[in-house]
Enzyme design. Structure first.
Site, PDB file in Angstrom:
ATOM      1  N   GLY A 141     -38.400  19.000 -56.950  1.00  0.00           N
ATOM      2  CA  GLY A 141     -36.986  19.292 -57.117  1.00  0.00           C
ATOM      3  C   GLY A 141     -36.282  18.356 -58.093  1.00  0.00           C
ATOM      4  CB  THR A 142     -36.367  14.686 -58.478  1.00  0.00           C
ATOM      5  OG1 THR A 142     -36.039  14.465 -57.103  1.00  0.00           O
ATOM      6  CG2 THR A 142     -35.684  13.652 -59.344  1.00  0.00           C
ATOM      7  CG  ASN A 172     -28.792  17.799 -50.040  1.00  0.00           C
ATOM      8  OD1 ASN A 172     -28.002  18.274 -50.864  1.00  0.00           O
ATOM      9  ND2 ASN A 172     -28.940  16.501 -49.861  1.00  0.00           N
ATOM     10  CB  CYS A 225     -29.141   4.281 -48.755  1.00  0.00           C
ATOM     11  SG  CYS A 225     -30.472   4.928 -47.763  1.00  0.00           S
TER      12      CYS A 225
HETATM   13  C1  LIG Z   1     -30.877  19.950 -52.696  1.00  0.00           C
HETATM   14  C2  LIG Z   1     -32.035  19.111 -53.124  1.00  0.00           C
HETATM   15  N1  LIG Z   1     -32.347  19.004 -54.420  1.00  0.00           N
HETATM   16  C3  LIG Z   1     -33.375  18.263 -54.851  1.00  0.00           C
HETATM   17  C4  LIG Z   1     -34.165  17.558 -53.982  1.00  0.00           C
HETATM   18  C5  LIG Z   1     -35.269  16.703 -54.519  1.00  0.00           C
HETATM   19  O1  LIG Z   1     -36.497  17.370 -54.421  1.00  0.00           O
HETATM   20  P1  LIG Z   1     -37.857  16.562 -54.528  1.00  0.00           P
HETATM   21  O2  LIG Z   1     -37.957  15.753 -53.305  1.00  0.00           O
HETATM   22  O3  LIG Z   1     -38.917  17.631 -54.571  1.00  0.00           O
HETATM   23  O4  LIG Z   1     -37.827  15.773 -55.771  1.00  0.00           O
HETATM   24  C6  LIG Z   1     -33.882  17.642 -52.610  1.00  0.00           C
HETATM   25  C7  LIG Z   1     -34.701  16.884 -51.626  1.00  0.00           C
HETATM   26  O5  LIG Z   1     -34.332  15.811 -51.158  1.00  0.00           O
HETATM   27  C8  LIG Z   1     -32.784  18.420 -52.173  1.00  0.00           C
HETATM   28  O6  LIG Z   1     -32.468  18.497 -50.881  1.00  0.00           O
END
Ligand SMILES: Cc1ncc(COP(=O)(O)O)c(C=O)c1O
Lengths: 409, 379
Positions: A68-69, A155, A329
């Site tokens: 996701g990041t 989230n 954090c």
């Molecule tokens: C809404 C949202 N975007 C992005 C991420 C990041 O995803 P990843 O952990 O696969 O990098 C998360 C997870 O914490 C998330 O909840």
């Protein structure tokens, strides 16, 4: 143990683990030309097709990433760079005030490093982006906007955003919209094509796949400059040797999550509703945050007046209950959540919040365990919240003036 | 017992936490984030977001990481508590105010008194813990008495002597029977990566160790004169009396030599008149010390024969100590040099099993032998 933190990461599905292990026994770089390479490539492309089918995209729109990041960074920065390169006046970024840090900090980085102007879209008291705010921003600045980014579901508080509406509005002004659907896939219906979004982020570990694999669904006509340069894999938008077992397991998980979404929403939603009702019974002044109805079925988010979220977390952790304060954090110091603050909560309410998230392995016993432990923890945390003043001991010296003190007697 | 181990990221607190586990306690580790993140200033200068939460971590994120890693190795839960606001108000502001008043504070002592064994202990008790464990080098036996560490070079009973009986009743110092070398060896044996991390010496919130500049940034310039105590002659000027400490010799920057040509030492600091008084070494000798805010842990005596220590790692001297009207008076059996108001005077009862702390007070004034010269210290 009661694991009530599925929004942080949820256990892998057994079929995804199996697929991972089976593929991990094979050798092959999907970019190689020989037979093992072709075999790896075939696995990747099959996975791509399965994910595309499950999420309403074309296979060529699936760009595998490390999660996701990375997908959020690629969408926000990549589309910004590409659009500004094509039309230099496009230097604005529009994003929701409650985005995940992967989007939030990418946007701030663009502002700092690239001189981007930023319009943050405000949310209402349940955390829903105001569509009017996007309309106003676009009416005023549409020809300067490079990209809009609004998440599909939040989230922290679980509120579902009106993405099709926002995307339609952006399309009306010819602006691409990226949506972070990390928390949404598998919990609520998500369809890339009909959403109208130009880019969509999904990650494996929130839906039963492995950690460290994800994808950016990127419309064919959405311009995007790479963040990672190298071998030119993934449409030249994202380089790096593909993680074949991870991608195969990710595809298995996406397919299962999408296929099981309705059943998940019904079962987990009912369990969540029970959790919410029983938490309110045992802690009557608990404040239920987020949209009471239009939210992720696995999400329950409360503020407990007079408590600090991190004290509650410690106390529940000691009783084997895993949950989250939901706030980011870096050094482990709890910060008041930017999501709650954007929703108009004061710092006290923001700091007193706790997130419980359910998933595919959640059971009624876990809810029972929480309901049993919570009242005592809340009472303790309230007491701790009330004593944050220095204890007995002498008053702080040095307040007395630096005057002439006569020698004693 | 359920105990809370304060883990700084150093070797001592890591071993202390591990020993508490070995002793059968249910241990939870916490790292105290005490300083406001210096980076947050520049980050917030660029805060485009309407609801940017201000980043506020500890001054060295590595310390927090080291502490977390140690907690993981020991196998205990670990959290970070943000006490930056309390630390700023109770320790840093106090530190600056004390210097501004011409006194010489001990911030470690203040931190123990106000933060570790007050704010943290209170919170711990409210959350259902029974005690706070730290890696201080001092002994605390079942009798509730605080004693010096077996490692006299590392002994920290001086900075713990402000603790009341009540505070001590909820404290554990598992390292008091070990030398620092033993603690390091044990850390290595336990696989704690902090085993050879260097000791911290400086004031934790003055990263570059430049106390004078730290004070000048907060108190501004307050120029005044450096005056010879015997002749009244002006020997030089200074930019702020707060930068001087009783007993200090270096950095006086006298523009003229003293009349007798001998080295000069700071005898007193008077912020109101911005005067720093200097004199020869022997004028620093004091024989009577007065202290405020006494904390007595062994029942308040009227008069007691004991030994007193007047700065961290300073020498001890025999003294007759009297408590009356909330004030301590110590008659030293031999003169001591360089006693600075603001420091603690700690009274010990000599004991082969570790000298016992019987009480402490904050030095308000120190006088030379009766009838000789001016009083030393902040006037
Ligand atoms: C809404 C949202 N975007 C992005 C991420 C990041 O995803 P990843 O952990 O696969 O990098 C998360 C997870 O914490 C998330 O909840």
């Amino acid at each position: 143990m009661a694991y009530l933190d599925h929004a942080a990461t949820t256990p892998m599905l057994p079929e995804a683990i199996e697929a991972y292990a089976a593929t991990a026994h094979e050798v092959g770089n999907a970019s190689s030309l020989h037979a093992p390479g072709r075999q790896a490539r075939r696995r990747v492309e099959e996975a791509r097709e399965r994910i595309a089918a499950a999420l309403g995209a074309r296979p060529s729109e699936v760009i595998f990433t490390s999660g996701g990041t990375e997908s959020d960074n690629l969408a926000v920065k990549g589309i910004f760079w590409a659009r500004r390169a094509a039309e230099p006046r496009r230097t604005r970024v529009v994003a929701g005030a409650v985005e995940h840090h992967a989007v939030l900090d990418s946007v701030e980085w663009l502002a700092r490093q690239e001189g981007a102007q930023v319009d943050w879209l405000p949310v209402d008291e349940v955390g829903r982006i105001r569509v009017d705010a996007l309309r106003e921003t676009l009416a005023e600045h549409a020809d300067e906007v490079a990209v809009v980014s609004t998440m599909w579901a939040n989230n922290e508080v679980g509120t579902v955003q009106p993405v099709p509406e926002l995307a339609a509005l952006a399309a009306e002004y010819g602006v691409p919209l990226h949506t972070d659907a990390v928390q949404a896939v598998g919990q609520i219906p998500v369809d890339f094509a009909s959403s109208g979004a130009a880019a969509l982020t999904v990650t494996g570990h929130k839906l039963g796949g492995p950690i460290g694999v994800g994808a950016l669904l990127l419309a064919r006509d959405a311009p995007c400059t790479p963040v990672l340069h190298g071998g030119g894999q993934e449409r030249d938008v994202r380089s790096g040797t593909l993680d074949v077992p991870g991608i195969v397991a990710f595809a298995v998980a996406v397919e299962a999550a999408v296929k099981g979404q309705q059943e998940f929403a019904a079962r987990v939603g009912a369990l969540r509703d029970e959790l919410v009702q029983r938490v309110r019974e045992v802690v009557p002044d608990a404040v239920y945050n987020g949209d009471p109805a239009d939210r992720l079925p696995g999400n329950a988010h409360f503020s407990f007046p007079g408590c600090e979220g991190d004290a509650l977390l410690l106390l529940l952790d000691a009783q084997g209950i895993a949950c989250s304060t939901g706030s980011a954090c870096s050094a482990g110091v709890a910060q008041p959540s930017h999501v709650l603050l954007a929703m108009g909560a004061d710092e006290g309410r923001a700091r007193s919040s706790l997130r419980f998230t359910l998933g595919h392995t959640s059971t009624a016993e876990e809810v029972d365990a929480l309901v049993a432990a919570l009242p005592g923890a809340v009472e303790r945390a309230r007491r701790a919240g009330a004593v944050r003043k220095p204890a007995a001991g002498r008053p702080t010296a040095g307040r007395s003036a630096a005057g002439e003190a006569a020698p004693p007697h | 017992m359920r105990v809370l181990a304060a883990m700084s990221g150093g070797v001592d607190s890591a071993v202390a936490a591990a020993r508490a586990v070995d002793a059968g306690h249910d241990v939870t580790g916490v790292h105290l984030a005490l300083a406001r993140n210096p980076q947050s200033g520049s980050a917030s200068a660029f805060a485009t977001r309407p609801h940017r939460s201000v980043a506020r971590g500890c001054c060295t994120p590595e310390d927090a990481r080291d502490a977390r890693r140690a907690a993981d190795v020991i196998g205990i839960p670990f959290y970070v508590w943000d006490l930056a606001a309390q630390f700023h108000a109770d320790v840093i502001e106090d530190f600056v105010a004390e210097y501004a008043a011409g006194r010489t504070p001990n911030p470690c002592l203040r931190c123990n008194e106000k933060i570790k064994f007050a704010a943290v202990l209170d919170r711990a008790l409210a959350l259902g813990f029974d005690a706070v464990v730290t890696g201080h080098h001092a002994r605390l036996g079942p009798d509730g008495r605080l004693r010096r560490s077996v490692d006299l070079a590392k002994d920290q009973s001086y900075v713990l002597a402000v603790l009341t009986r009540e505070q001590l009743a909820h404290s554990m110092f598992p390292l008091g029977d070990s030398t620092k070398a033993q603690v390091r060896a044990e850390a290595a044996r336990r696989g704690l990566a902090v085993a050879d991390k260097p000791d911290s010496h400086d004031i934790c919130f003055i990263a570059d160790g430049d106390t004078r500049r730290f004070l000048a940034e907060r108190l501004g310039e307050a120029p005044g004169e450096v005056v010879d105590a015997q002749t009244g002659e002006v020997l030089g000027t200074h930019q702020g009396a707060y930068a001087y400490t009783v007993g200090q010799r270096r950095g006086l920057r006298l523009t003229r030599p003293a009349p007798d040509g001998r080295p000069r030492y700071v005898l007193s600091v008077t912020p109101v008149t911005r005067t720093v008084t200097v004199g020869p070494a022997e004028a620093l000798d004091v024989s009577t010390v007065y202290g405020d805010h006494p904390v007595w842990t062994c029942g308040e005596p009227t008069t007691v024969e004991c030994e007193v220590q007047m700065r961290a790692h300073g020498e001890t001297v025999p003294a007759t100590v009297t408590l009356a009207g909330g004030r301590l008076t110590a008659h030293l059996h031999r003169p001591v040099r360089g006693v600075a108001p603001g420091q603690a005077i700690v009274a010990y009862r000599p004991d082969p099993a570790g000298d016992v702390v019987i009480g402490s007070a904050t030095i308000s004034q120190a006088l030379p032998e009766t009838g000789r010269g001016v009083p030393v210290g902040a006037a």
